[in-house]
Design an enzyme around this catalytic site. Structure first.
Site, PDB file in Angstrom:
ATOM      1  CG  ASP A   1      -1.898  -1.192   1.175  1.00 16.65           C
ATOM      2  OD1 ASP A   1      -3.100  -0.970   0.951  1.00 16.65           O
ATOM      3  OD2 ASP A   1      -1.439  -2.347   1.339  1.00 16.65           O
TER       4      ASP A   1
ATOM      5  CG  ASP B   1      -4.179  -1.167  -2.603  1.00 19.36           C
ATOM      6  OD1 ASP B   1      -4.695  -1.629  -3.645  1.00 19.36           O
ATOM      7  OD2 ASP B   1      -4.833  -0.901  -1.581  1.00 19.36           O
TER       8      ASP B   1
ATOM      9  CE1 TYR C   1      -4.552   3.246  -1.325  1.00 15.06           C
ATOM     10  CE2 TYR C   1      -2.315   2.524  -1.780  1.00 15.06           C
ATOM     11  CZ  TYR C   1      -3.487   2.405  -1.060  1.00 15.06           C
ATOM     12  OH  TYR C   1      -3.593   1.450  -0.081  1.00 15.06           O
TER      13      TYR C   1
ATOM     14  CG  HIS D   1      -4.392  -5.968  -1.508  1.00 15.78           C
ATOM     15  ND1 HIS D   1      -3.353  -5.117  -1.186  1.00 15.78           N
ATOM     16  CD2 HIS D   1      -5.529  -5.229  -1.374  1.00 15.78           C
ATOM     17  CE1 HIS D   1      -3.835  -3.920  -0.876  1.00 15.78           C
ATOM     18  NE2 HIS D   1      -5.156  -3.962  -0.978  1.00 15.78           N
TER      19      HIS D   1
ATOM     20  CG  HIS E   1      -9.993  -2.872   4.721  1.00 17.74           C
ATOM     21  ND1 HIS E   1     -10.780  -2.328   3.720  1.00 17.74           N
ATOM     22  CD2 HIS E   1      -8.900  -2.069   4.820  1.00 17.74           C
ATOM     23  CE1 HIS E   1     -10.185  -1.245   3.247  1.00 17.74           C
ATOM     24  NE2 HIS E   1      -9.045  -1.059   3.899  1.00 17.74           N
TER      25      HIS E   1
ATOM     26  CG  HIS F   1      -7.263  -4.429   1.928  1.00 20.98           C
ATOM     27  ND1 HIS F   1      -7.530  -3.461   0.990  1.00 20.98           N
ATOM     28  CD2 HIS F   1      -8.478  -4.936   2.291  1.00 20.98           C
ATOM     29  CE1 HIS F   1      -8.828  -3.394   0.776  1.00 20.98           C
ATOM     30  NE2 HIS F   1      -9.426  -4.272   1.554  1.00 20.98           N
ATOM     31  CB  VAL F   2      -5.308  -3.639   7.373  1.00 23.32           C
ATOM     32  CG1 VAL F   2      -5.399  -2.886   8.693  1.00 23.32           C
ATOM     33  CG2 VAL F   2      -6.552  -4.479   7.151  1.00 23.32           C
ATOM     34  CG  HIS F   3      -3.914   1.829   4.872  1.00 25.55           C
ATOM     35  ND1 HIS F   3      -4.611   2.873   4.318  1.00 25.55           N
ATOM     36  CD2 HIS F   3      -3.806   0.894   3.889  1.00 25.55           C
ATOM     37  CE1 HIS F   3      -4.912   2.602   3.070  1.00 25.55           C
ATOM     38  NE2 HIS F   3      -4.439   1.399   2.785  1.00 25.55           N
TER      39      HIS F   3
END
Length: 426
Positions: free
Chosen positions: A146, A173, A176, A290, A300, A329-331
Site C-alpha cells: 500500500d 495497492d 493509488y 492483498h 476492512h 490492505h489494512v494500513h
C-alpha cells in the site's frame, strides 16, 4: 474540459463510496514528479523484475517511439549482451494515453552479480545497474504494501534503499491512482531509484482494479500494462497471480481480486503450483495476498476478498505447509502466531499484515479489544519489513517503523521452516 470534470465526478463518487468509518490521521501530501528529461526517447519509470532462474525483465516508458532494446554487461560502459522486446500502450477514458511501455527480458545472468544496462540501446545517455540475487543463503527480501505517492511513501522507500536486500515484495495497492492515470507516472518515477536496482515483485490490490461501469469496463488496465510479472513462466494464465523462486524460497503471488473459488483458473493453478514445490531444494514457502485473511483491526472487516478467499484457499496453503503469508490492505502492521482456521496451529503459516507503506488515506488506528491470543504484535504506523532467510531452516523477520523519518526496529522474530519440523510433515 467537460470530459475532464466528468472524470473528476466519477472519481469523487467512487472515493466517497469507499470511505471507511474509522479515523486515518497522520497523512502527508501526495507528490507530483515530472519527467527528468524532455528527450522523447529518454527512459522513464524504469523498473526490473525476475523472470525464471537467470533472467530479468527491464521495463521503462518513453514519450516517443523507439526500439525496445536493452544492452547490458558486467562492466560499466561495456555491454556484451543485447536483447529486444516489445512495446505497448493503453488509453483510459479517452482523455489519457500512456507513453510507450517497453518490456525487454535479458539473460542468462550470473547470480550475485552487478550488471550495468542502458534502455534503448548503447546510444542512450543514462546507465543503470542492478544486482542479481545470490544462489545461496542468506536471501534478503524487503516487504512493504500500500505504497501510494506521498511524502510518507518517499520516506519508506528511502529507508528500504539503505538496507542491502535482494528482492522487493509488494502485496498490492501500488500507486493509488484511483483512475487518475498521471499518478501512475508519478509512482513510476518515485520508485525508479530503487526499482531499477533490485527486482520488484508485486501483486494487485483493490486500487489496481480501476474499472468504471459503462465507460471503462476492463479491469487492471494500467497495472497489467505497466507491471508485467512472470506469470507465463509459472504456468499461470493471468498477470494477477503467479509464483517465482529465489534460491531456496518459493513465493506465491496470489490475486485477491481475481476469481479464487474452487475450480477457478487461479485455484487450479495454485493446486498445481504447490504440488510442484520440492521442499528439499526449496525449503521456504511464502505466499503474498492483498486482502488479509487474519486481521484484528477494525478496518476492512468482513470483505469477501478476505473471507471467501480464506475459505477457498486456506486449507491448500496449510496442507502445503506454507511458512509465511504477507498481506496489505489494512494500513497498519500486525503479526500473528502460526494459525489455521482461526486458532493457533504449530503447522500453520505465520500471517503478517504490512499495508503501511505510506499512502494518502493514512493509518487504520483502531484495533479490536481485547487482543486475540493469535495476534502477537500490532501497531498503526507506517513502515516496512526485512525478511532474511538465513539458511534452510531459520529466517529472521523484523518490522521497521517510520519514526519521524527515522527507520526504527519495533518488532522481530526468528522463524523455523515447517519443512524442517518433523512433526509437521504430511
Amino acid at each position: 474540459m467537460v470530459k475532464i470534470w466528468g472524470l473528476v465526478a466519477i472519481v469523487l463518487i467512487v472515493l466517497v463510496q469507499n470511505v471507511s468509518s474509522y479515523d486515518r490521521p497522520g497523512t502527508r501530501k501526495n507528490l507530483v514528479i515530472h519527467p527528468s528529461s524532455d528527450d522523447p526517447l529518454s527512459p522513464d519509470q524504469v523498473h526490473i523484475s525476475l523472470v525464471g532462474p537467470d533472467k530479468m525483465r527491464i521495463s521503462w516508458i518513453t514519450k516517443g517511439s523507439a526500439m525496445p532494446t536493452v544492452v547490458y554487461g558486467t562492466t560499466s560502459g561495456k555491454y556484451e549482451g543485447s536483447a529486444t522486446g516489445t512495446t505497448s500502450s493503453y488509453h483510459f477514458l479517452l482523455i489519457y494515453c500512456s507513453g510507450r511501455i517497453n518490456d525487454v527480458v535479458i539473460g542468462p545472468l550470473k547470480p550475485n552479480t552487478v550488471y550495468y544496462y542502458k534502455c534503448g540501446g548503447p546510444s542512450s545517455t543514462q546507465e543503470f545497474s542492478f544486482k542479481t540475487p545470490p544462489s545461496q543463503f542468506p536471501i534478503k527480501f524487503a516487504v512493504a504494501g500500500d505504497l501510494g505517492t506521498t511524502e510518507w511513501t518517499k520516506s519508506t522507500l528511502e529507508h528500504i534503499s539503505k538496507w542491502e536486500h535482494d528482492v522487493f515484495i509488494l502485496p498490492g495497492d501500488l500507486s493509488y491512482a484511483n483512475f487518475l492515470q498521471p499518478v501512475w507516472d508519478t509512482f513510476g518515477r518515485l520508485v525508479q531509484p530503487l526499482a531499477s536496482q533490485r527486482p520488484w515483485m508485486v501483486t494487485n490490490g483493490n486500487h489496481e482494479v480501476e474499472r468504471v461501469p459503462v465507460l471503462h469496463r476492463q479491469s487492471f488496465t494500467a497495472y497489467n500494462h505497466r507491471w508485467h510479472m512472470p506469470y507465463e513462466e509459472s504456468g499461470s494464465t493471468s498477470n494477477l497471480y503467479y509464483s517465482f523462486n529465489v534460491f531456496g524460497v518459493h513465493v506465491l503471488m496470489l490475486g485477491s481480486y481475481a476469481d479464487f473459488a474452487p475450480g477457478s483458473d487461479q485455484y487450479q493453478w495454485l493446486e498445481k503450483d504447490l504440488k510442484s514445490v520440492d521442499r528439499k531444494t526449496t525449503p521456504w514457502l511464502v505466499a503474498v495476498i492483498h486482502a488479509p485473511w487474519y486481521n484484528t483491526n477494525e478496518a476492512h472487516q468482513g470483505e469477501k476478498e478476505s473471507v471467501d478467499m480464506k475459505e477457498s484457499m486456506e486449507t491448500l496453503l496449510y496442507k502445503a505447509r506454507v511458512d509465511l503469508v504477507f498481506a496489505g490492505h489494512v494500513h497498519a502492521y500486525e503479526r500473528f502466531n502460526r494459525v489455521y482456521q482461526d486458532k493457533f496451529d504449530k503447522c500453520g503459516p505465520v500471517y503478517i499484515n504490512i499495508g503501511d507503506g505510506g499512502n494518502l488515506e493514512g493509518l487504520a488506528t483502531v484495533y479490536k479489544k481485547p487482543t486475540p491470543e493469535i495476534s502477537l504484535f500490532r501497531e498503526a504506523n507506517f513502515g516496512h519489513g526485512h525478511l532474511v532467510m538465513a539458511n534452510a531452516t531459520h529466517a529472521h523477520w523484523e518490522w521497521q517503523r517510520n519514526d519521524d523519518d527515522v527507520s526504527v526496529e519495533k518488532d522481530s522474530v526468528w522463524l523455523t521452516s515447517l519443512s524442517a519440523d518433523s512433526s509437521c510433515q504430511i
